[in-house]
Design a protein around this motif. Structure first.
Motif, PDB file in Angstrom:
ATOM      1  N   ASN A 160     -67.139  -0.170  65.503  1.00 27.11           N
ATOM      2  CA  ASN A 160     -66.818  -0.838  64.246  1.00 27.11           C
ATOM      3  C   ASN A 160     -68.126  -1.097  63.504  1.00 27.11           C
ATOM      4  N   THR A 177     -70.089  -1.903  59.502  1.00 23.86           N
ATOM      5  CA  THR A 177     -69.974  -2.340  58.113  1.00 23.86           C
ATOM      6  C   THR A 177     -70.986  -1.547  57.293  1.00 23.86           C
ATOM      7  N   GLN A 206     -70.994  -3.692  64.054  1.00 22.88           N
ATOM      8  CA  GLN A 206     -70.357  -4.989  64.304  1.00 22.88           C
ATOM      9  C   GLN A 206     -69.943  -5.121  65.768  1.00 22.88           C
ATOM     10  N   GLU A 225     -65.630  -1.828  55.736  1.00 23.62           N
ATOM     11  CA  GLU A 225     -65.517  -1.838  57.199  1.00 23.62           C
ATOM     12  C   GLU A 225     -64.940  -0.503  57.654  1.00 23.62           C
TER      13      GLU A 225
END
Length: 192
Positions: A72, A74, A48, A116
């Motif tokens: 980050n 997912t 992300q 996440e």
């Protein structure tokens, strides 16, 4: 009486035949579903955002380099079963040299759901500078890192079956020094 026995035997044979056909159909449907719809699929790891923070480079009076890499991602679970994983560690390598370790707390990815994950790696400058490729990469303006994570846990299918499972995740991270542009490509493999 003989006629009644003949009828009951005939009815018993018909009942057994119908039962065998129904059981065969159920088995065929179950096996077909197991090899198609319920076949385990590798999770998708979608980056992300990634950012380089707290970059400090100093050549005098001594050479120092400090940086923090924030990532980050997912995790998409395409399976009809959830996955619960234990505490684990992500290892970040630069050309085969370990430069950071990031602990990840236990968690779970729901069936056909997402999770996440945000991680921060403090890059160890001492180890980075040990690589014979450091100055060449520094001169070209970019560094390539690889992060690997081994998630171990249990896969729950239909809230009935619980199987030990492992997910091996690898991300290739390319960092451009001046622009601080980061490109991330991840792959994963599920093993039951």
């Amino acid at each position: 009486m003989a006629e009644t026995r003949r009828r009951s035997r005939k009815a018993l044979k018909i009942c057994c035949g119908v039962s065998a056909i129904v059981i065969t159909i159920i088995l065929v449907v179950f096996i077909t579903l197991a090899f198609t719809v319920f076949k385990p699929k590798n999770p998708l790891i979608i980056p992300q955002s990634a950012r380089l923070q707290n970059v400090q480079f100093q050549m005098f009076p001594s050479l120092t380099l400090n940086a923090t890499l924030g990532l980050n991602v997912t995790v998409q679970n395409k399976n009809y079963g959830g996955f619960q994983f234990d505490n684990t560690t992500t290892y970040v390598d630069y050309r085969g040299i370990g430069v950071a370790e990031v602990p990840l707390e236990r968690g779970s990815v729901p069936a056909r759901g997402e999770l996440e994950i945000y991680s921060v790696a403090n890059i160890s400058a001492d180890k980075l500078l040990l690589s014979p490729y450091f100055w060449d990469d520094f001169g070209s303006g970019g560094f390539n890192f690889t992060s690997t994570t081994n998630f171990q846990g249990k896969a729950n299918f239909l809230k009935v079956f619980k199987l030990k499972a492992k997910v091996f995740a690898t991300c290739h991270i390319s960092v451009q020094i001046l622009s601080q542009h980061i490109q991330v490509n991840c792959t994963s493999k599920l093993k039951l």
